[in-house]
Design a protein around this motif. Structure first.
Motif, PDB file in Angstrom:
ATOM      1  N   ALA A 390      -2.976  -3.858   9.892  1.00 54.81           N
ATOM      2  CA  ALA A 390      -2.587  -2.824  10.405  1.00 54.81           C
ATOM      3  C   ALA A 390      -1.426  -3.365  10.241  1.00 54.81           C
ATOM      4  CB  ALA A 390      -2.785  -3.342  11.702  1.00 54.81           C
ATOM      5  N   ALA A 391      -0.937  -4.499   9.945  1.00 52.42           N
ATOM      6  CA  ALA A 391       0.432  -4.381   9.416  1.00 52.42           C
ATOM      7  C   ALA A 391       0.275  -3.132   7.885  1.00 52.42           C
ATOM      8  CB  ALA A 391       0.876  -5.851   8.366  1.00 52.42           C
ATOM      9  N   GLU A 392      -0.543  -4.027   6.865  1.00 47.42           N
ATOM     10  CA  GLU A 392      -0.274  -2.817   5.639  1.00 47.42           C
ATOM     11  C   GLU A 392      -0.410  -1.244   6.678  1.00 47.42           C
ATOM     12  OE1 GLU A 392      -3.023  -1.370   2.125  1.00 47.42           O
ATOM     13  OE2 GLU A 392      -4.102  -2.625   3.312  1.00 47.42           O
ATOM     14  N   GLN A 393      -1.144  -0.670   6.992  1.00 52.14           N
ATOM     15  CA  GLN A 393      -0.992   0.220   7.499  1.00 52.14           C
ATOM     16  C   GLN A 393       0.215   0.924   8.080  1.00 52.14           C
ATOM     17  OE1 GLN A 393      -3.762   2.600   6.603  1.00 52.14           O
ATOM     18  NE2 GLN A 393      -1.847   3.927   7.195  1.00 52.14           N
ATOM     19  N   THR A 394       0.444   0.102   8.646  1.00 47.54           N
ATOM     20  CA  THR A 394       1.873   0.625   9.227  1.00 47.54           C
ATOM     21  C   THR A 394       3.545   0.573   8.808  1.00 47.54           C
ATOM     22  OG1 THR A 394       1.017  -0.647  12.220  1.00 47.54           O
ATOM     23  CG2 THR A 394       3.468  -0.565  11.838  1.00 47.54           C
ATOM     24  N   LEU A 395       2.835  -0.439   7.850  1.00 44.64           N
ATOM     25  CA  LEU A 395       3.875  -0.418   7.094  1.00 44.64           C
ATOM     26  C   LEU A 395       4.284   0.685   6.208  1.00 44.64           C
ATOM     27  CD1 LEU A 395       4.392  -4.403   6.484  1.00 44.64           C
ATOM     28  CD2 LEU A 395       6.041  -3.239   7.174  1.00 44.64           C
ATOM     29  N   LEU A 396       2.779   1.500   5.917  1.00 40.59           N
ATOM     30  CA  LEU A 396       2.537   2.596   4.279  1.00 40.59           C
ATOM     31  C   LEU A 396       2.930   3.845   5.695  1.00 40.59           C
ATOM     32  CD1 LEU A 396      -0.364   1.712   2.804  1.00 40.59           C
ATOM     33  CD2 LEU A 396       1.863   1.282   1.542  1.00 40.59           C
ATOM     34  N   ILE A 447      16.450   1.566  -0.703  1.00 44.25           N
ATOM     35  CA  ILE A 447      16.120  -0.069  -1.384  1.00 44.25           C
ATOM     36  C   ILE A 447      14.314  -0.579  -0.088  1.00 44.25           C
ATOM     37  CG2 ILE A 447      16.791  -2.667  -0.307  1.00 44.25           C
ATOM     38  CD1 ILE A 447      19.012  -1.116  -1.968  1.00 44.25           C
ATOM     39  N   ALA A 448      15.398   0.126   1.455  1.00 49.91           N
ATOM     40  CA  ALA A 448      14.604  -0.375   2.383  1.00 49.91           C
ATOM     41  C   ALA A 448      12.776   0.159   2.362  1.00 49.91           C
ATOM     42  CB  ALA A 448      15.401   0.349   3.800  1.00 49.91           C
ATOM     43  N   ARG A 449      12.730   0.989   2.091  1.00 46.62           N
ATOM     44  CA  ARG A 449      11.924   1.878   2.008  1.00 46.62           C
ATOM     45  C   ARG A 449      10.628   1.534   0.940  1.00 46.62           C
ATOM     46  NH1 ARG A 449      10.404   6.772   4.423  1.00 46.62           N
ATOM     47  NH2 ARG A 449      13.269   7.504   4.782  1.00 46.62           N
ATOM     48  N   ARG A 450      11.857   0.981  -0.647  1.00 42.85           N
ATOM     49  CA  ARG A 450      10.556  -0.056  -1.072  1.00 42.85           C
ATOM     50  C   ARG A 450      10.634  -1.511  -0.723  1.00 42.85           C
ATOM     51  NH1 ARG A 450      14.581   2.270  -5.046  1.00 42.85           N
ATOM     52  NH2 ARG A 450      16.242   0.246  -4.631  1.00 42.85           N
ATOM     53  N   ARG A 451      11.423  -2.467   0.223  1.00 38.80           N
ATOM     54  CA  ARG A 451      11.244  -3.301   0.637  1.00 38.80           C
ATOM     55  C   ARG A 451       9.772  -3.070   1.744  1.00 38.80           C
ATOM     56  NH1 ARG A 451      16.252  -5.795   3.790  1.00 38.80           N
ATOM     57  NH2 ARG A 451      15.024  -6.891   4.613  1.00 38.80           N
ATOM     58  N   LEU A 452       9.782  -1.701   2.332  1.00 38.67           N
ATOM     59  CA  LEU A 452       8.580  -1.723   3.261  1.00 38.67           C
ATOM     60  C   LEU A 452       7.067  -1.783   2.205  1.00 38.67           C
ATOM     61  CD1 LEU A 452       9.896   0.664   5.925  1.00 38.67           C
ATOM     62  CD2 LEU A 452       9.727  -1.446   6.220  1.00 38.67           C
ATOM     63  N   ARG A 453       7.920  -1.269   1.630  1.00 40.48           N
ATOM     64  CA  ARG A 453       6.312  -0.906   0.807  1.00 40.48           C
ATOM     65  C   ARG A 453       5.803  -2.206  -0.215  1.00 40.48           C
ATOM     66  NH1 ARG A 453       8.751   3.980  -1.359  1.00 40.48           N
ATOM     67  NH2 ARG A 453       7.517   5.522  -0.381  1.00 40.48           N
ATOM     68  N   THR A 454       7.276  -3.244   0.044  1.00 41.93           N
ATOM     69  CA  THR A 454       6.828  -4.398  -0.861  1.00 41.93           C
ATOM     70  C   THR A 454       5.709  -5.554   0.495  1.00 41.93           C
ATOM     71  OG1 THR A 454       8.172  -4.677  -2.158  1.00 41.93           O
ATOM     72  CG2 THR A 454       7.476  -6.378  -1.967  1.00 41.93           C
ATOM     73  N   PHE A 455       6.614  -4.744   1.297  1.00 45.54           N
ATOM     74  CA  PHE A 455       5.715  -6.137   2.136  1.00 45.54           C
ATOM     75  C   PHE A 455       3.996  -5.591   2.858  1.00 45.54           C
ATOM     76  CE2 PHE A 455      10.074  -6.086   5.391  1.00 45.54           C
ATOM     77  CZ  PHE A 455      10.412  -7.574   4.283  1.00 45.54           C
ATOM     78  N   ALA A 456       4.392  -3.981   3.403  1.00 44.17           N
ATOM     79  CA  ALA A 456       2.412  -3.548   2.694  1.00 44.17           C
ATOM     80  C   ALA A 456       1.579  -3.719   1.388  1.00 44.17           C
ATOM     81  CB  ALA A 456       3.011  -1.867   2.593  1.00 44.17           C
ATOM     82  N   ALA A 457       2.513  -4.199   0.419  1.00 42.26           N
ATOM     83  CA  ALA A 457       1.487  -5.057  -0.688  1.00 42.26           C
ATOM     84  C   ALA A 457       1.245  -6.342  -0.076  1.00 42.26           C
ATOM     85  CB  ALA A 457       2.155  -4.914  -2.272  1.00 42.26           C
ATOM     86  N   GLU A 458       2.341  -7.138  -0.206  1.00 40.32           N
ATOM     87  CA  GLU A 458       2.322  -8.052   0.843  1.00 40.32           C
ATOM     88  C   GLU A 458       0.698  -8.723   2.015  1.00 40.32           C
ATOM     89  OE1 GLU A 458       5.674 -10.425   1.401  1.00 40.32           O
ATOM     90  OE2 GLU A 458       7.033  -9.378  -0.604  1.00 40.32           O
ATOM     91  N   ALA A 459       1.108  -8.014   2.471  1.00 39.21           N
ATOM     92  CA  ALA A 459      -0.109  -7.256   3.565  1.00 39.21           C
ATOM     93  C   ALA A 459      -1.426  -7.568   3.511  1.00 39.21           C
ATOM     94  CB  ALA A 459       0.146  -6.610   4.820  1.00 39.21           C
ATOM     95  N   ARG A 460      -1.616  -6.943   2.049  1.00 35.88           N
ATOM     96  CA  ARG A 460      -2.737  -6.421   1.456  1.00 35.88           C
ATOM     97  C   ARG A 460      -3.761  -7.327   0.866  1.00 35.88           C
ATOM     98  NH1 ARG A 460      -1.824  -2.225   0.004  1.00 35.88           N
ATOM     99  NH2 ARG A 460      -0.959  -2.619  -3.074  1.00 35.88           N
ATOM    100  N   ALA A 461      -2.896  -7.842   0.413  1.00 36.10           N
ATOM    101  CA  ALA A 461      -3.045  -9.756  -0.209  1.00 36.10           C
ATOM    102  C   ALA A 461      -3.518 -10.538   0.586  1.00 36.10           C
ATOM    103  CB  ALA A 461      -2.084 -10.048  -0.967  1.00 36.10           C
ATOM    104  N   LEU A 462      -3.183 -10.285   1.802  1.00 34.22           N
ATOM    105  CA  LEU A 462      -3.967 -11.394   2.925  1.00 34.22           C
ATOM    106  C   LEU A 462      -5.086 -11.279   3.048  1.00 34.22           C
ATOM    107  CD1 LEU A 462      -0.016 -11.824   4.197  1.00 34.22           C
ATOM    108  CD2 LEU A 462      -1.474 -13.768   2.870  1.00 34.22           C
TER     109      LEU A 462
END
Length: 956
Positions: A390-396, A447-462
């Protein structure tokens, strides 16, 4: 004879069978129904061609003897063949469900009204659908309503269709966006869907649209049932446009004062007095003007007025000795389980929380955009707490949005669905923006959008048990539940969470419980597919786990297949937890115990706030007052409090306390707690005031006792089918849900009357619903109906060979149940009833069977009490009777029948008078109840069976 020589109620023979002449025959014809047949078998006889003649039922002869089993079979066949009785409710002979005593109370309240207007507010799992179905079936059977519309959510439409069809014989069509075109193609030119189909189940959200609302209101049926009616009433402070549109529709429908209206909800009062007044005001405008506080002697008249329209009972009210009947409910075991975030997950959560604080504390934001970002930030944090998926999809989704200034626009342009918005929850519905970025000044490459995509990638890794401690712990909990014999439902808030959870639980159970099956059901599936998945999983023999979003948390009956609920995502509305648990903890649950598991993160901040201040406080108030009420503040206040706790304060977890309103003080929270307790106390007083309405309990008990005595119940239907098929050489085998019988050993004459089948085995089921095409052990099932009719017709035809006549009209039985020679008569009475309705007067012919027993002393006849006569039907034979003695005893009883006719006629007149009084009793408050009601006996009574019971004085 000409048609005019046969009065309504006369029995005629034509076309090789007996017919009952009905009122309303067209000129020169006879309107008739087969004796013991259904209303849909009504036809017209042409005297010149059909040559109808008066049907005569002679008393049985001494040669028409059988044993006790064959005698009882005739009695059961007669009862099961009745389709209209003289009792006050015409629909009861058509029901496939045996109502509980408490479920009759709303029906009797409806009968006391000229136009039915009721709010049925019984608690979750008590059976509001059954109560509404009973009222609908009676209004249709009595002619007070010809058409019906059920308004409900799309996911509940298939369930309503099944309930009405299988329990009440009402075959309704479902009107959803997916079915509208198909239904429209079948409508004749010049008509509409609403006019062509008499019974419709309609999606409230489909029909509330302005383009359809006006036409539906104009052509709406005269009977409307609104399920989950609370969802159609917007809060008086701030509410969704969806609820306002629904209310606009209902207000239009309610303005027609002649329309029957049933509102169903387990949560009639959500703490908002204005919304409550809007709800009850739909039933009667006077109710909408009543104050919230009806206490005190000066409000007695107001309380009586409301009591005419409201019925509200909880499980504790009816579980023990309510109306002289115990209603079993399972015991609910509560448990709490927790988990702690992995270090990697906590790092992600803290980083996203910091980002959210930055977004909402921007001083350049105006009030509107700040408010939208609040909802957006809260939704983002909730998705993080739910699952990596859910985190990944919301962040994307959020990273792909730009130029968004409102939650509504954000929701409309978001990517793949995350929050399951099928369910409009007033306490949670404002967070559907899914974390939308409302900044218009930033480009996609900020930068904000890049941060969100970074968060999404971190969520996917979890993803998976290594990075997601919540998933790892719940797999262990599910394994324990399955090992303990439970079949759990895991409720999630987000669609990606449900799909992710189902995937990993499936893989884990494949190792520990290879026969287990897991299914996921979310709002992305059409209602028909949801129902199919649930049904397929329910019939699975091994362990089963259902993972679902809240699209299944309201109104759906899941007690047949599941016995536990686990809240994988905490709801911010405590009553949502009750709704979830009510899917399995409800009347009809056969498991003695159900388990409810509250699952939370011990260190994820979101769950701690919700659990301590909402969920646990709600449970504490419920324990202390005995009632459950929602948080008595609007959703904006709740969301603001969450925002203040998590976003405006510092990062120290000790500072993340929960406060209400603009003032972040403990006094404010205490004041709301006091308001919450006060609301619970008012609700407790209200329920004690209205739970039994204005009815005397003995009225309900007597009515239901008479129905069961005259018609029999499911147990009688099963016993009859087993006895009849066994005596007809059927080979029966027991199953867990009934029995099977081979068709190749049954008489061809019976098979010709049964519904067509090519199956070599008939499978009979006790539980609703039966698989498609397979018979159900209820009196209205076509196979049971046909068998009862065959047995009765065969018993009345002495020319048939004995092998195809399982029932007998006479018997001589030796038994220890009597001390002197006792005669039992099976007598059929016909009564013509004239019943006034709100729209037209109904004239009907009702049938009634009486079992009359007497003893003799010389020429004196002593009639036994009805209870003692009924007891003879269960008397066990203890010895054989010599043929000569049996013939003498039976002939002696047959010779007395002419002398009994005067008594039978007097009894028939009494039955007619009792029928009038029974109708008056339940309609006494109605203006129609005392005018035009009449009943008369249609002679002669038919003596269909004569059974002699001889005392057994042997000492063995």
């Amino acid at each position: 004879m000409t048609a005019t020589e046969f009065r309504p109620g006369t029995l005629v023979t034509a076309r090789g069978r007996e017919w009952l002449v009905l009122p309303g025959s067209p000129n020169g014809t006879l309107l008739v129904r087969p004796l013991g047949g259904r209303d849909d078998e009504t036809t017209v006889l042409l005297p010149e061609l059909d040559n109808p003649a008066t049907a005569v039922f002679d008393a049985p002869s001494v040669h028409d003897r059988g044993d006790a089993a064959r005698a009882r079979l005739l009695r059961d066949a007669l009862r099961l063949s009745f389709r209209a009785t003289a009792g006050p409710f015409r629909s009861f002979a058509q029901l496939s469900v045996s109502p509980r005593n408490y479920q009759l109370v709303p029906l009797m309240m409806a009968a006391a009204q000229d136009t039915t207007r009721l709010l049925i507010a019984d608690g979750v799992g008590i059976g509001k659908t059954i109560e509404a179905g009973l009222i609908a079936a009676e209004l249709i059977a009595s002619g007070d309503a010809q058409r019906l519309a059920v308004l409900c959510s799309p996911q509940l439409a298939p369930q309503w269709q099944s309930e009405l069809r299988t329990k009440f014989g009402i075959n309704a069509e479902v009107l959803l966006p997916s079915t509208a075109n198909r239904l429209a193609r079948s409508v004749p030119f010049g008509s509409t869907v609403y006019e062509h189909y008499p019974y419709l189940i309609v999606s409230t959200d489909y029909i509330k649209q302005r383009s359809r609302r006006d036409e539906f209101a104009l052509l709406c049926p005269e009977l409307v049932i609104v399920d989950e009616a609370h969802a159609s009433i917007a809060p008086s402070t701030i509410g969704s446009s969806q609820a306002h549109q629904r209310y606009t529709l209902l207000r239009r429908l309610a303005d027609d004062q002649s329309r029957h209206l049933l509102l169903l909800t387990a949560t009639p009062h959500n703490g908002d007095d204005g919304a409550w007044q809007s709800l009850v005001g739909l039933l009667d405008n006077r109710l909408g003007e009543l104050p919230a506080d009806l206490s005190g002697a000066h409000r007695e008249d107001d309380r009586k007025l409301l009591a005419r329209f409201l019925i509200q009972r909880q499980r504790a009210d009816i579980s023990e000795n309510y109306l002289s009947e115990d209603t079993p409910f399972p015991k609910r075991e509560h448990a709490e389980e927790s988990y702690k975030l992995t270090p990697e997950y906590r790092t992600l959560f803290d980083r996203v929380l910091a980002y959210a604080r930055e977004q909402v504390t921007d001083p350049a934001l105006n009030h509107v955009r700040r408010r939208v970002r609040w909802w957006s930030a809260i939704a983002l944090l909730r998705s993080i707490a739910s699952s990596p998926a859910a985190a990944e999809q919301t962040l994307l989704n959020r990273s792909d949005l730009k130029d968004v200034d409102s939650a509504e626009v954000a929701d409309a342009v978001a990517g793949p669905r995350v929050f399951d918005v099928d369910l409009d929850d007033a306490a949670e519905g404002e967070d559907t923006a899914l974390g939308a970025d409302t900044s218009t000044e930033q480009s996609p490459d900020t930068i904000a959008r890049r941060r969100l995509r970074t968060f999404a990638a971190e969520a996917r890794a979890l993803r998976g048990v290594k990075g997601d401690a919540k998933l790892k712990r719940v797999i262990a909990i599910v394994n324990t539940l399955v090992a303990d014999g439970y079949h759990p439902i895991l409720f999630c808030r987000y669609i990606p969470t449900a799909e992710y959870l189902a995937e990993h639980v499936t893989a884990a159970l494949a190792k520990s419980h290879p026969t287990a099956r897991v299914e996921a059901v979310t709002g992305t599936l059409p209602p028909e597919e949801r129902e199919a998945r649930v049904n397929d999983l329910t019939v699975h023999d091994g362990p089963r786990v259902l993972v679902a979003t809240d699209c299944l948390s309201e109104g759906v009956n899941l007690q047949d297949g599941f016995t536990a609920v686990l809240h994988y995502d905490l709801a911010w509305n405590p009553t949502r937890h009750e709704q979830r648990e009510g899917r399995v903890d409800r009347f009809g649950q056969v498991a003695p115990t159900v388990r409810a598991v509250t699952y939370y993160g011990a260190d994820n901040k979101i769950d701690g706030v919700v659990l301590d201040v909402l969920i646990r406080r709600h449970e504490a108030i419920k324990r202390s007052t005995g009632v459950s009420v929602p948080v008595p503040v609007d959703s904006t206040t709740v969301m603001n409090a969450i925002w203040e706790s998590l976003l405006l304060r510092g990062t120290d977890p000790d500072q993340l306390t929960f406060d209400f309103g603009d003032l972040a003080t403990s006094e404010t929270a205490d004041a709301v707690l006091t308001q919450w307790v006060d609301a619970a106390e008012r609700e407790k007083a209200s329920r004690s005031r209205f739970r039994q309405a204005a009815l005397r309990p003995d009225q309900v008990e007597v009515t239901l006792a008479d129905v069961r005595r005259s018609l029999g119940g499911p147990a009688d239907a099963e016993r009859f089918m087993r006895d009849a098929l066994g005596l007809l050489s059927g080979q029966l085998s027991d199953t867990t849900d009934g029995f099977t019988v081979r068709t190749d050993t049954l008489p061809r004459a019976l098979l010709d009357q049964l519904p067509p089948t090519k199956a070599p085995v008939l499978r009979f089921h006790r539980s609703l619903p039966a698989p498609l095409g397979e018979p159900l052990l209820t009196r209205t099932d076509p196979t049971v109906e046909a068998t009862a009719r065959y047995v009765l017709d065969a018993a009345l035809d002495p020319l048939l060979p004995d092998v195809v006549r399982p029932a007998r009209r006479a018997a001589v039985i030796r038994t220890r149940a009597v001390q002197t020679v006792t005669t039992l008569l099976v007598v059929r009475f016909r009564v013509e009833l004239v019943v006034p309705g709100s729209r037209r007067t109904i004239t009907q012919v009702a049938e009634d069977a009486q079992f009359l027993a007497f003893t003799t002393s010389g020429d004196d006849i002593n009639w036994l009490e009805p209870a003692k006569a009924d007891a003879l039907l269960a008397a066990q034979p203890t010895g054989n009777v010599h043929d000569e003695l049996a013939a003498v005893q039976l002939q002696r009883a047959l010779d007395r029948i002419p002398a009994l006719q005067e008594h039978l006629a007097t009894l028939g007149d009494s039955i007619a008078a009792d029928a009038v009084e029974a109708h008056r009793a339940v309609r006494r408050s109605s203006r129609l109840g005392l005018r035009g009601l009449d009943a008369r006996l249609l002679p002669p009574p038919d003596v269909l069976g004569v059974y002699i019971y001889l005392p057994d004085r042997s000492t063995s």
